[in-house]
Design a protein around this motif. Structure first.
Motif, PDB file in Angstrom:
ATOM      1  N   TYR A  40     -30.520 -28.388  12.427  1.00  0.00           N
ATOM      2  CA  TYR A  40     -29.900 -27.925  13.677  1.00  0.00           C
ATOM      3  C   TYR A  40     -29.890 -26.406  13.750  1.00  0.00           C
ATOM      4  N   GLU A  41     -29.657 -25.752  12.628  1.00  0.00           N
ATOM      5  CA  GLU A  41     -29.637 -24.292  12.661  1.00  0.00           C
ATOM      6  C   GLU A  41     -30.977 -23.741  13.146  1.00  0.00           C
ATOM      7  N   LYS A  42     -32.061 -24.343  12.661  1.00  0.00           N
ATOM      8  CA  LYS A  42     -33.396 -23.909  13.090  1.00  0.00           C
ATOM      9  C   LYS A  42     -33.610 -24.205  14.574  1.00  0.00           C
ATOM     10  N   GLN A  43     -33.155 -25.398  14.984  1.00  0.00           N
ATOM     11  CA  GLN A  43     -33.347 -25.785  16.391  1.00  0.00           C
ATOM     12  C   GLN A  43     -32.560 -24.871  17.325  1.00  0.00           C
TER      13      GLN A  43
ATOM     14  N   THR B  96     -22.680 -34.876  24.424  1.00  0.00           N
ATOM     15  CA  THR B  96     -22.870 -34.133  23.167  1.00  0.00           C
ATOM     16  C   THR B  96     -21.989 -34.702  22.061  1.00  0.00           C
ATOM     17  N   ASP B  97     -20.797 -35.202  22.410  1.00  0.00           N
ATOM     18  CA  ASP B  97     -19.963 -35.865  21.395  1.00  0.00           C
ATOM     19  C   ASP B  97     -20.690 -37.071  20.814  1.00  0.00           C
ATOM     20  N   HIS B 175     -22.506 -23.312  22.892  1.00  0.00           N
ATOM     21  CA  HIS B 175     -22.770 -24.300  21.838  1.00  0.00           C
ATOM     22  C   HIS B 175     -23.033 -25.689  22.431  1.00  0.00           C
ATOM     23  N   ARG B 176     -22.159 -26.115  23.335  1.00  0.00           N
ATOM     24  CA  ARG B 176     -22.328 -27.430  23.971  1.00  0.00           C
ATOM     25  C   ARG B 176     -23.643 -27.494  24.759  1.00  0.00           C
ATOM     26  N   ALA B 177     -23.945 -26.406  25.441  1.00  0.00           N
ATOM     27  CA  ALA B 177     -25.176 -26.385  26.237  1.00  0.00           C
ATOM     28  C   ALA B 177     -26.392 -26.539  25.328  1.00  0.00           C
ATOM     29  N   LYS B 178     -26.344 -25.875  24.168  1.00  0.00           N
ATOM     30  CA  LYS B 178     -27.464 -25.987  23.237  1.00  0.00           C
ATOM     31  C   LYS B 178     -27.587 -27.392  22.665  1.00  0.00           C
ATOM     32  N   LYS B 182     -30.777 -29.747  23.016  1.00  0.00           N
ATOM     33  CA  LYS B 182     -31.409 -30.342  21.824  1.00  0.00           C
ATOM     34  C   LYS B 182     -31.585 -31.850  22.018  1.00  0.00           C
ATOM     35  N   LYS B 183     -30.503 -32.498  22.472  1.00  0.00           N
ATOM     36  CA  LYS B 183     -30.529 -33.941  22.632  1.00  0.00           C
ATOM     37  C   LYS B 183     -31.612 -34.350  23.629  1.00  0.00           C
TER      38      LYS B 183
END
Lengths: 79, 190
Positions: A40-43, B96-97, B175-178, B182-183
């Motif tokens: 996750y850190e990389k992503q 995200t949760d 953070h939540r947006a990231k 990602k998801k």
């Protein structure tokens, strides 16, 4: 021991503001032991870079003002 | 429109439009879009004129209207190509949760990183397109935070002040947006 959920939050917090000594220590320890958070850190870093790249403007405008008389007149006529 | 109001806004146009135009042009790279956004900014200022508390300092206000319009421009662009629709903040938090289980560990622990080769991905148009596609999902407030940071390149304290966030709210939103991105990217990028 930090949970993954809290560790990921600290990973992103680190880039926005400083972590406390305790937070930094806990995060390092967690990442050492957790592959998924290490990924996750990389992503997260990659997403930041990709966002910067996506929003990167194609033309650079050096001046703070650009005279556009036509636009002024057009707006005033619409008021 | 009443004459006084009209005169005040006219003065604002004369004083600020060139600066706003330069800013909009630098952020949209399109003369036509920049002109439209600046025009819309003043028209919006007319509509909400009576509610402005700080009429002595119109610059801050006009930039704030314009900045929202610039970010919204990207929303329109991404939603025109995306089948995803904007989530509410609660939906996005739930989503995200859902990445974590009840013990707050990753639900999906597969560590095969699909995104290994970083430099290659950043140059991969398809990857950037998928990110744009996924951005359509971000709740409005999150999009504004992301846009203020990465598009407008504004400082954290300015963003917090404008969006009325504490610094804690702010980094949590980023953070939540990231996490949401990602998801979504993992779902569509393979």
């Amino acid at each position: 021991m930090l949970s993954c959920k809290k560790a990921t939050a600290l990973i992103d917090k680190k880039y926005e503001q400083n972590l406390s000594f305790k937070e930094g220590f806990q995060l390092k320890l967690h990442i050492l032991m957790c592959d998924a958070c290490c990924v996750y850190e990389k992503q997260s870093k990659l997403i930041s870079k990709a966002l910067s790249k996506f929003f990167q403007t194609k033309v650079s405008v050096d001046k703070d003002t650009i005279e556009n008389k036509k636009l002024k007149e057009k707006i005033i006529s619409k008021l | 429109m009443e004459d006084i109001k009209k005169q005040v806004i006219k003065d604002w146009v004369l004083e600020y439009s060139d600066r706003l135009y330069a800013w909009a042009l630098s952020k949209t790279s399109s003369i036509e879009t920049a002109e439209d956004l600046v025009q819309e900014t003043f028209l919006a200022a007319v509509v909400s004129f009576d509610n402005f508390k700080n009429k002595e300092n119109p610059g801050t206000l006009l930039y704030s209207i314009l900045n929202h319009k610039i970010i919204d421009q990207y929303r329109k662009k991404s939603s025109s190509t995306s089948s995803l629709s904007v989530l509410t903040e609660n939906q996005a938090i739930a989503s995200t949760d859902g990445l974590f289980n009840a013990d707050e560990r990753w639900m999906n622990r597969s560590n095969k990183s699909l995104w290994e080769d970083e430099t290659q991905l950043l140059d991969n148009n398809e990857f950037i397109q998928i990110m744009e596609f996924c951005m359509a999902e971000l709740p409005d407030k999150w999009r504004i935070a992301i846009g203020s940071k990465y598009l407008l390149e504004r400082k954290t304290d300015e963003i917090c002040q404008e969006l009325n966030y504490t610094t804690t709210n702010y980094w949590q939103v980023i953070h939540r947006a990231k996490l949401l991105l990602k998801k979504c990217i993992e779902k569509y990028w393979n």
